[in-house]
Structures are given as C-alpha cells and as structure tokens.
Design an enzyme around this catalytic site. Structure first.
Site: not given
Length: 357
Positions: A42, A132, A159, A163, A226, A314
């Site tokens: 990444n 997060s 995701y 976390k 979105y 989304r």
C-alpha cells in the site's frame, strides 16, 4: 543511548509522517533509531527516497510480509533491542474489505498476532497500535460525539472489524504479558507534510475523500459522491477530518505517556506479576464535516470548480461520526494543531508535487 523504534508500514501514509516526527524528535534530543518494515503493498518505493530527502537521513526499511512469522523473527534478530513497536501496516480500504473480506482478515489479524508473538519473544516493552474510528460502527446521532467508552455498534465493514479484533487481541495480550500498549483510534486522516514532499501515495486506486478531491481538481475529472440521501444536514456522509501530522505527533506523545506510566508503575507491576497495560484514545478534532462541505471548502481555497457526479451509497460507509478526544488531550497532552484549510492546502500542494515527480 538511542531507543530503537520499529515502525511497521513506515513507508505508508501515516507511517511515513510518523517516521519524520520520530527523526525530528531525535534531532531535538530524543535519540531514536528508526527501522521500518514495509512490503510496499500500500505504498511506493519512491517514498523511501522522498523521506531521505526530507529528513537528510538514511531510512532503514525491510521489505517483508508481516504474515510470515519466520521472516519477521529473522529480521528482528538483526536489530538492536527494540524499545517500541508502532504498528501501522494493514490493508485499510473500507470498500475493498467488503469485496475481499478474507484477504483483510488474513492480512490484518495474522500481522498483529505475529507482531505480538515477537513482542513476547524479544521482550519489547511498548506497543502502539494504529486503530480506527470504524470500530464504533454505525452510531446514532444521540451517540455523537463518540467517546472511548461509547458502546460500539456492529462494525460496518470487514476492515473495521479487523481493527476491533486487533484491539481485543492487544488488550488480552497485555493482561498476561508485561507490555505497555495503546490503541490510537484515528478519525479521518487528511493532508500532507507542509514540505509537499510526502503525502498519501498508495501506488494504486486512491479511495480517501481528500485525495479523490485533489485528483479530481488536478485532472479535471468528475468527482463521484456516494449517496446524497443520508439523514444529515446536506444528504452526504459526515466525518471528522484530522491532519496527518497531528496524528503522527500523537504517536510520540503516546510513547512518552507509556514510558512515564511504566516508570510510575514499575515497582507495583513487579509485585503484581507479568501483566502490562492497555488503553485506547480517540484522535480527532471533534468537528463533523460533510462530503459536500469538504468539496465546497476545497473549491473556495483553490478556485478550482469540481464537477460532481452522484452515485449510490457504498456498502460499509457509516452515516456520521465525529470524536470526543478529551481523553487524549488530558492524558497524552495532545491536541490538533492544523485546521481543515491546512489539510486541504497541504493535500493540494502534495497532489501537484506528486504529479510532477
């Protein structure tokens, strides 16, 4: 004597800015020796050269996959005794995690369990985790601003779930091992280093709003929004945006906090046994900004008019979230120093630099 700091994902967005902060602190007298582990999944190799240009120091990076425990152990054996691990390395796209959940669970969970195995094997005293706000899930308006003790709702994406699981693993580990650890729950990182030399550069599709906005502005392409029917003041999602340099600085503040805590508790800990310490902190400004407000602010700052194209919502996006970061301000002595304007100006400068370099 220098303190050896291992930064996983040190060539990534927040990791690279934290490396800069560590090296700046070292030049001011806090003598840190920084090592990075990053396999450039990444990030991009050019980031290493940019970091070296910015800091005037050689950056030590090991290109290994954290899911390979043997390679990780072999790498750490080559280093001086490690004072602290700051763990950023993870897959981090909400949208992609919905499409590839098994990839996210394997990478993010295996990485942290391997690292903690090494914390145990190499007797590393401090561990700082890049968490997060997505661990809180889709909260109601009555739950905002979100505090560290706000009961989380089911996470909206794989995701976010990775976390949350990561935090639970660290907390359990610290209950039986003498490691002092914190989870820093970022809200929405944005912006770039004021130098314009480093910023977010994942080497693949950019999915974060500010970067999508700056690319739309630079290349004059339509900007997809979105969802425009959310129950918010303008129909778009609301987030708490925090400058990446403020987030980077919080990791140094967290390390100092843990060191001081460890010193105070040392004799008591010896009497109790081997248990360590775990704590979580929110990192945000406490101000919610909608997608459309962010676009409008960018247009005002740059004079660049964006063409908006609305698209369906989304999967995995929460409606609205912003922080109460009182705890970090009180205990870590940390507070945001950069405004929304700072974030957008630095992100725009970075986008223009990256386009030419």
């Amino acid at each position: 004597m220098k303190k050896t700091i291992l930064v996983t994902g040190g060539m990534g967005y927040i990791g690279s800015h934290t490396v800069v902060e560590l090296l700046k602190a070292s030049s001011r007298g806090n003598r840190y020796e920084v090592y990075s582990i990053d396999n450039f999944l990444n990030s991009r190799i050019i980031t290493k050269r940019r970091l070296e240009k910015l800091t005037h120091k050689e950056i030590n990076n090991f290109n290994i996959d954290l899911t390979n425990l043997t390679r990780l152990e072999n790498t750490l054996q080559k280093l001086p005794p490690i004072h602290a691990v700051i763990h950023f390395a993870a897959l981090k796209s909400v949208e992609e995690s919905v499409e590839k959940p098994l990839t996210y669970y394997h990478n993010n969970i295996t990485s942290i369990t391997n690292l903690l195995q090494c914390v145990k094997s190499f007797t590393i005293p401090y561990f700082i985790y890049s968490s997060s706000c997505s661990i809180y899930g889709n909260l109601q308006a009555k739950d905002l601003p979100v505090r560290e003790d706000t009961p989380p709702q089911p996470t909206a994406s794989p995701y976010g779930h990775t976390k949350l699981i990561g935090e639970e693993i660290i907390k359990s580990f610290a209950s039986t091992h003498p490691v002092h650890s914190v989870s820093l729950r970022y809200f929405n990182p944005a912006g770039a280093d004021p130098s314009g030399i480093i910023g977010e550069d994942p080497g693949q599709i950019v999915r974060n709003l500010v970067n999508v906005i700056t690319q739309a502005g630079l290349y004059r392409k339509p900007l997809q929004v979105y969802g425009n029917d959310y129950p918010t003041r303008d129909g778009s999602c609301i987030r708490d945006y925090i400058h990446v340099n403020d987030i980077a600085r919080a990791h140094l503040d967290a390390l100092v906090y843990l060191e001081n805590l460890s010193s105070k508790k040392n004799s008591a800990r010896k009497r109790r046994g081997v248990s360590g310490h775990y704590e979580a902190f929110n990192l945000g400004t406490g101000k919610g900004v909608s997608v459309l407000e962010m676009i409008s602010t960018f247009e005002e700052i740059t004079g660049v008019k964006l063409k908006i194209k609305y698209a369906p919502r989304r999967s995995g996006d929460v409606v609205s979230i912003y922080s109460d970061s009182t705890k970090a301000k009180k205990l870590l002595k940390w507070a945001p120093q950069h405004s929304l304007t700072d974030m957008l100006k630095s992100a725009w400068a970075w986008e223009q630099f990256r386009d030419k370099n």
